[in-house]
Write a protein that holds these residues in place. Structure first.
Motif, PDB file in Angstrom:
ATOM      1  N   ASP A  48       0.821  -1.194   0.000  1.00 16.65           N
ATOM      2  CA  ASP A  48       0.000   0.000   0.000  1.00 16.65           C
ATOM      3  C   ASP A  48       0.864   1.256   0.000  1.00 16.65           C
ATOM      4  O   ASP A  48       0.784   2.057  -0.900  1.00 16.65           O
ATOM      5  CB  ASP A  48      -0.996  -0.008   1.163  1.00 16.65           C
ATOM      6  N   ALA A  49       1.688   1.404   0.977  1.00 18.00           N
ATOM      7  CA  ALA A  49       2.535   2.593   1.067  1.00 18.00           C
ATOM      8  C   ALA A  49       3.998   2.164   1.037  1.00 18.00           C
ATOM      9  O   ALA A  49       4.327   1.015   1.300  1.00 18.00           O
ATOM     10  CB  ALA A  49       2.237   3.342   2.354  1.00 18.00           C
ATOM     11  N   GLY A  50       4.849   3.092   0.717  1.00 14.66           N
ATOM     12  CA  GLY A  50       6.274   2.815   0.745  1.00 14.66           C
ATOM     13  C   GLY A  50       6.848   2.533  -0.622  1.00 14.66           C
ATOM     14  O   GLY A  50       6.176   2.618  -1.645  1.00 14.66           O
ATOM     15  N   ARG A  51       8.128   2.194  -0.608  1.00 14.68           N
ATOM     16  CA  ARG A  51       8.859   1.845  -1.822  1.00 14.68           C
ATOM     17  C   ARG A  51       9.078   0.340  -1.814  1.00 14.68           C
ATOM     18  O   ARG A  51       9.488  -0.216  -0.803  1.00 14.68           O
ATOM     19  CB  ARG A  51      10.206   2.554  -1.831  1.00 14.68           C
ATOM     20  N   TYR A  52       8.826  -0.279  -2.937  1.00 14.85           N
ATOM     21  CA  TYR A  52       9.018  -1.725  -3.045  1.00 14.85           C
ATOM     22  C   TYR A  52      10.100  -2.018  -4.073  1.00 14.85           C
ATOM     23  O   TYR A  52      10.254  -1.299  -5.062  1.00 14.85           O
ATOM     24  CB  TYR A  52       7.703  -2.422  -3.417  1.00 14.85           C
ATOM     25  N   PHE A  53      10.825  -3.086  -3.807  1.00 15.22           N
ATOM     26  CA  PHE A  53      11.967  -3.454  -4.634  1.00 15.22           C
ATOM     27  C   PHE A  53      11.883  -4.925  -5.012  1.00 15.22           C
ATOM     28  O   PHE A  53      11.507  -5.759  -4.191  1.00 15.22           O
ATOM     29  CB  PHE A  53      13.277  -3.225  -3.862  1.00 15.22           C
ATOM     30  N   SER A  54      12.266  -5.215  -6.244  1.00 19.23           N
ATOM     31  CA  SER A  54      12.486  -6.614  -6.614  1.00 19.23           C
ATOM     32  C   SER A  54      13.956  -6.903  -6.335  1.00 19.23           C
ATOM     33  O   SER A  54      14.811  -6.036  -6.475  1.00 19.23           O
ATOM     34  CB  SER A  54      12.149  -6.856  -8.087  1.00 19.23           C
ATOM     35  N   ARG A  63      20.714 -11.909   2.050  1.00 19.41           N
ATOM     36  CA  ARG A  63      21.250 -10.994   1.045  1.00 19.41           C
ATOM     37  C   ARG A  63      20.246  -9.912   0.682  1.00 19.41           C
ATOM     38  O   ARG A  63      20.626  -8.753   0.480  1.00 19.41           O
ATOM     39  CB  ARG A  63      21.669 -11.774  -0.197  1.00 19.41           C
ATOM     40  N   VAL A  64      18.982 -10.278   0.586  1.00 21.02           N
ATOM     41  CA  VAL A  64      17.945  -9.279   0.299  1.00 21.02           C
ATOM     42  C   VAL A  64      17.879  -8.284   1.458  1.00 21.02           C
ATOM     43  O   VAL A  64      17.821  -7.070   1.248  1.00 21.02           O
ATOM     44  CB  VAL A  64      16.571  -9.951   0.061  1.00 21.02           C
ATOM     45  N   LEU A  65      17.913  -8.782   2.678  1.00 17.83           N
ATOM     46  CA  LEU A  65      17.874  -7.908   3.848  1.00 17.83           C
ATOM     47  C   LEU A  65      19.074  -6.969   3.876  1.00 17.83           C
ATOM     48  O   LEU A  65      18.928  -5.768   4.113  1.00 17.83           O
ATOM     49  CB  LEU A  65      17.811  -8.744   5.130  1.00 17.83           C
ATOM     50  N   ALA A  66      20.258  -7.491   3.621  1.00 15.03           N
ATOM     51  CA  ALA A  66      21.466  -6.652   3.617  1.00 15.03           C
ATOM     52  C   ALA A  66      21.365  -5.557   2.557  1.00 15.03           C
ATOM     53  O   ALA A  66      21.725  -4.398   2.809  1.00 15.03           O
ATOM     54  CB  ALA A  66      22.711  -7.509   3.392  1.00 15.03           C
ATOM     55  N   ALA A  67      20.856  -5.897   1.384  1.00 20.17           N
ATOM     56  CA  ALA A  67      20.700  -4.901   0.321  1.00 20.17           C
ATOM     57  C   ALA A  67      19.675  -3.846   0.732  1.00 20.17           C
ATOM     58  O   ALA A  67      19.861  -2.649   0.476  1.00 20.17           O
ATOM     59  CB  ALA A  67      20.291  -5.584  -0.987  1.00 20.17           C
ATOM     60  N   ALA A  68      18.590  -4.260   1.380  1.00 23.80           N
ATOM     61  CA  ALA A  68      17.575  -3.315   1.848  1.00 23.80           C
ATOM     62  C   ALA A  68      18.150  -2.374   2.905  1.00 23.80           C
ATOM     63  O   ALA A  68      17.836  -1.182   2.923  1.00 23.80           O
ATOM     64  CB  ALA A  68      16.360  -4.066   2.387  1.00 23.80           C
ATOM     65  N   GLU A  69      18.995  -2.894   3.767  1.00 26.49           N
ATOM     66  CA  GLU A  69      19.613  -2.057   4.797  1.00 26.49           C
ATOM     67  C   GLU A  69      20.528  -1.008   4.172  1.00 26.49           C
ATOM     68  O   GLU A  69      20.571   0.143   4.641  1.00 26.49           O
ATOM     69  CB  GLU A  69      20.382  -2.933   5.783  1.00 26.49           C
ATOM     70  N   ILE A  70      21.229  -1.373   3.119  1.00 24.61           N
ATOM     71  CA  ILE A  70      22.086  -0.393   2.424  1.00 24.61           C
ATOM     72  C   ILE A  70      21.223   0.706   1.813  1.00 24.61           C
ATOM     73  O   ILE A  70      21.534   1.905   1.953  1.00 24.61           O
ATOM     74  CB  ILE A  70      22.954  -1.087   1.367  1.00 24.61           C
ATOM     75  N   ILE A  71      20.156   0.323   1.145  1.00 21.85           N
ATOM     76  CA  ILE A  71      19.274   1.320   0.540  1.00 21.85           C
ATOM     77  C   ILE A  71      18.647   2.203   1.624  1.00 21.85           C
ATOM     78  O   ILE A  71      18.552   3.419   1.464  1.00 21.85           O
ATOM     79  CB  ILE A  71      18.202   0.655  -0.337  1.00 21.85           C
ATOM     80  N   ALA A  72      18.239   1.599   2.736  1.00 26.56           N
ATOM     81  CA  ALA A  72      17.665   2.382   3.833  1.00 26.56           C
ATOM     82  C   ALA A  72      18.670   3.430   4.318  1.00 26.56           C
ATOM     83  O   ALA A  72      18.303   4.583   4.556  1.00 26.56           O
ATOM     84  CB  ALA A  72      17.249   1.458   4.980  1.00 26.56           C
ATOM     85  N   GLY A  73      19.919   3.044   4.457  1.00 27.00           N
ATOM     86  CA  GLY A  73      20.958   3.995   4.853  1.00 27.00           C
ATOM     87  C   GLY A  73      21.126   5.098   3.825  1.00 27.00           C
ATOM     88  O   GLY A  73      21.264   6.279   4.167  1.00 27.00           O
TER      89      GLY A  73
END
Length: 138
Positions: A27-33, A72-82
């Motif tokens: 619904d809200a937010g940014r989503y990534f494949s 790996r998906v989580l680590a990539a999401a954490e980088i983007i969040a930063g």
């Protein structure tokens, strides 16, 4: 290496993957494949602005599980969040608390969540009160 690509929340693959795992529709937010060696292996969302961001619906596709791709998906999401200016990640989970705990997320009291996180649809009503609330400082 997993690479995340920004997608629309109406992406058919995202919706199908969330539905297959019993997770709420985006619904809200940014989503990534999440792409690994040229193939989509999962999805993740980040919601919010500023220092506090909510991790939304991290999912690895069924035929790609048990290969370490979730980490790996989580680590990539954490980088983007930063990169987005996030300093602390928040999430709610009913089934994946051990996974997130292994990656540095710690249980927290829901009443201590920042107002912006408490106002999200996921926090306010989509996830049951019994869901674990976890946080991680980046």
């Amino acid at each position: 290496m997993v690479v995340l690509y920004l997608i629309e929340p109406t992406d058919a693959g995202l919706i199908a993957a969330l539905r297959a795992e019993g997770l709420p529709a985006p619904d809200a937010g940014r989503y990534f494949s999440a792409d690994h060696h040229g193939a989509v292996v999962g999805y993740v969302g980040l919601e919010g602005e500023g220092r506090d961001l909510l991790v939304r619906s991290l999912v690895v596709l069924a035929d790609r599980k048990a290969r370490g791709l979730g980490a790996r998906v989580l680590a990539a999401a954490e980088i983007i969040a930063g990169d987005m200016g996030g300093a602390r990640l928040h999430l709610l989970t009913t089934a994946a608390e051990p996974f997130f705990a292994r990656h540095g997320y710690r249980a927290a009291n829901r009443q201590t969540a920042p107002e912006a996180i408490r106002r999200t649809r996921e926090f306010a009503g989509l996830c049951p009160a019994s869901a674990a609330y976890l946080t991680k400082d980046l």
